[in-house]
Design a protein around this motif. Structure first.
Motif, short mmCIF file in Angstrom:
data_model
loop_
_atom_site.label_atom_id
_atom_site.label_comp_id
_atom_site.label_asym_id
_atom_site.label_seq_id
_atom_site.Cartn_x
_atom_site.Cartn_y
_atom_site.Cartn_z
N ALA A 24 0.84 -1.20 0.00
CA ALA A 24 0.00 0.00 0.00
C ALA A 24 0.87 1.25 0.00
CB ALA A 24 -0.90 0.00 1.24
N ASP A 25 0.33 2.31 -0.58
CA ASP A 25 1.00 3.61 -0.50
C ASP A 25 1.05 4.04 0.96
OD1 ASP A 25 1.21 3.68 -3.25
OD2 ASP A 25 -0.34 5.21 -3.53
N ARG A 26 2.08 4.82 1.25
CA ARG A 26 2.24 5.41 2.58
C ARG A 26 2.42 6.91 2.40
NH1 ARG A 26 6.67 1.95 5.71
NH2 ARG A 26 5.98 3.33 7.35
N PHE A 27 2.49 7.64 3.51
CA PHE A 27 2.66 9.09 3.46
C PHE A 27 3.80 9.48 4.38
CE2 PHE A 27 -1.52 8.18 1.97
CZ PHE A 27 -1.68 9.03 0.90
N SER A 28 4.66 10.37 3.89
CA SER A 28 5.80 10.81 4.70
C SER A 28 5.28 11.50 5.96
CB SER A 28 6.71 11.72 3.88
OG SER A 28 6.06 12.94 3.57
N PRO A 29 6.01 11.38 7.07
CA PRO A 29 5.48 11.84 8.35
C PRO A 29 5.25 13.34 8.49
CG PRO A 29 7.74 11.05 8.60
CD PRO A 29 7.30 10.73 7.21
N ARG A 30 6.10 14.19 7.93
CA ARG A 30 5.96 15.64 8.13
C ARG A 30 5.18 16.33 7.02
NH1 ARG A 30 11.02 14.58 9.24
NH2 ARG A 30 11.97 15.74 7.56
N HIS A 31 5.45 15.94 5.77
CA HIS A 31 4.83 16.65 4.64
C HIS A 31 3.69 15.89 3.99
CE1 HIS A 31 7.72 19.85 4.85
NE2 HIS A 31 8.72 19.00 4.78
N GLY A 32 3.46 14.65 4.41
CA GLY A 32 2.35 13.87 3.84
C GLY A 32 2.53 13.54 2.37
N ILE A 33 3.77 13.41 1.93
CA ILE A 33 4.04 13.08 0.53
C ILE A 33 3.77 11.59 0.32
CG2 ILE A 33 5.81 12.97 -1.28
CD1 ILE A 33 7.17 15.38 0.19
N ARG A 34 2.91 11.29 -0.65
CA ARG A 34 2.56 9.89 -0.95
C ARG A 34 3.77 9.19 -1.54
NH1 ARG A 34 0.39 7.39 -5.52
NH2 ARG A 34 0.13 9.40 -6.50
N TYR A 35 4.01 7.95 -1.06
CA TYR A 35 5.10 7.17 -1.63
C TYR A 35 4.78 5.69 -1.59
CZ TYR A 35 6.87 6.18 3.15
OH TYR A 35 7.02 5.77 4.44
N ASN A 36 5.42 4.95 -2.48
CA ASN A 36 5.27 3.50 -2.51
C ASN A 36 6.65 2.88 -2.54
OD1 ASN A 36 4.89 0.69 -3.61
ND2 ASN A 36 2.76 1.35 -3.37
N THR A 37 6.92 2.05 -1.56
CA THR A 37 8.24 1.43 -1.43
C THR A 37 8.40 0.18 -2.27
OG1 THR A 37 7.61 -0.03 0.40
CG2 THR A 37 8.38 2.21 0.97
N GLN A 38 7.32 -0.35 -2.80
CA GLN A 38 7.30 -1.63 -3.51
C GLN A 38 7.94 -2.73 -2.65
OE1 GLN A 38 7.02 -1.83 -7.80
NE2 GLN A 38 8.33 0.01 -7.86
N GLY A 39 7.84 -2.57 -1.33
CA GLY A 39 8.36 -3.56 -0.40
C GLY A 39 9.80 -3.34 0.01
N TYR A 40 10.46 -2.32 -0.52
CA TYR A 40 11.88 -2.09 -0.21
C TYR A 40 12.10 -1.39 1.13
CZ TYR A 40 12.45 -3.80 -4.87
OH TYR A 40 12.39 -4.60 -5.98
N ASP A 41 11.03 -1.08 1.84
CA ASP A 41 11.17 -0.60 3.21
C ASP A 41 11.53 -1.77 4.12
OD1 ASP A 41 8.60 -1.62 2.65
OD2 ASP A 41 7.73 -0.56 4.35
N GLN A 42 11.25 -2.99 3.65
CA GLN A 42 11.62 -4.22 4.36
C GLN A 42 11.99 -5.26 3.30
OE1 GLN A 42 8.01 -4.77 6.75
NE2 GLN A 42 9.12 -3.96 8.51
N PRO A 43 13.18 -5.13 2.71
CA PRO A 43 13.55 -6.03 1.62
C PRO A 43 13.50 -7.50 2.03
CG PRO A 43 15.11 -4.22 1.80
CD PRO A 43 14.22 -4.15 3.00
N ASP A 44 13.00 -8.31 1.13
CA ASP A 44 12.89 -9.75 1.36
C ASP A 44 13.97 -10.43 0.54
OD1 ASP A 44 11.99 -12.25 2.13
OD2 ASP A 44 10.39 -12.30 0.62
N VAL A 45 15.17 -10.48 1.11
CA VAL A 45 16.34 -10.99 0.39
C VAL A 45 17.02 -12.07 1.22
CG1 VAL A 45 18.61 -10.36 -0.56
CG2 VAL A 45 16.72 -8.75 -0.70
#
Length: 192
Positions: A24-45
Motif C-alpha cells: 500500500a501507498d504510505r505518506f511521509s510523516p511531516r509533509h504527507g508526501i505519498r510514496y510506494n516502497t514496492q516492499g523495499y522498506d523491508q527487503p525480502d532478500v
C-alpha cells in the motif's frame, strides 16, 4: 528531469534488493508526501545467497554491507522524502529572487516510487536511476544504485541520494528554474 548517474546501464536491471512486492501507498510523516516502497522498506532478500552472488561479481564488502542494511528502518524512506523536501526547499530559499516562491512550493501533489533496478525512460529512450515526471508530479528512483565497471566502478548511491536529486528537479520545475544540467551555484545561478 533525469538522473543518468554515469549510465544506469552500468547496473543494468540487476535487482540488488530482490523483486518488487505489492504494498500500500504510505505518506511521509511531516509533509504527507505519498510514496510506494514496492516492499523495499523491508527487503525480502536471502542475504546468505545474495552476498556470495554479488561478491562474485566484484562488489566490495562495504557496498554489500550498505545493501544489507538498506533502508535502515521501515520508516526510513518516508523520512528521506521529508528530509529531501526540506533540504531542497532551504537551498532554493537561499536564492534571493526565489526565496518567497520556494516557501510556497506545496508537496501535496508529489509522489515517490522506489524502483527495483535501473528502468527504461521512454521519452529519452534510456535506462535511468531516477526521474521526475512534471506532468504527474512523480519521482521514481531505484533503491540501490551501484556501478559495476568502467570509470565510475564502485560508485554506490542509495534511494535517499537519488530522491534528493529528483526533489531538486521537482522544485526547479515548479519554480521555472533549469533543472539539469546544474551549473556551480545551482539553483541560484539559474534563477530567473
Amino acid at each position: 528531469m533525469i538522473l543518468y548517474a554515469g549510465s544506469a546501464q552500468a547496473q543494468g536491471y540487476y535487482e540488488f534488493l530482490g523483486s518488487p512486492r505489492p504494498v500500500a501507498d504510505r505518506f511521509s510523516p511531516r509533509h504527507g508526501i505519498r510514496y510506494n516502497t514496492q516492499g523495499y522498506d523491508q527487503p525480502d532478500v536471502n542475504w546468505a545467497k545474495r552476498e556470495r552472488k554479488v561478491a562474485k561479481k566484484g562488489v566490495p564488502a562495504y557496498a554489500i554491507n550498505e545493501m544489507m542494511e538498506f533502508p535502515g528502518s521501515p520508516d526510513a524512506i518516508g523520512e528521506w522524502i521529508d528530509q529531501a523536501f526540506d533540504e531542497v526547499q532551504a537551498q532554493f530559499k537561499g536564492c534571493g529572487s526565489l526565496a518567497s516562491l520556494a516557501g510556497r512550493v506545496s508537496p501535496a501533489s508529489l509522489s515517490v516510487v522506489i524502483m527495483p533496478s535501473a528502468f527504461f525512460e521512454p521519452y529519452y529512450k534510456v535506462d535511468v536511476a531516477g526521474v521526475y515526471y512534471p506532468s504527474t508530479h512523480e519521482i521514481k528512483v531505484l533503491n540501490i544504485y551501484y556501478i559495476w565497471s568502467g570509470a565510475n566502478a564502485g560508485w554506490l548511491r542509495h534511494a535517499r541520494d537519488l530522491i534528493k536529486w529528483e526533489m531538486g528537479n521537482f522544485f526547479a520545475t515548479e519554480l521555472g528554474v533549469q533543472a539539469e544540467p546544474r551549473p556551480d551555484g545551482w539553483p541560484c545561478t539559474s534563477a530567473h
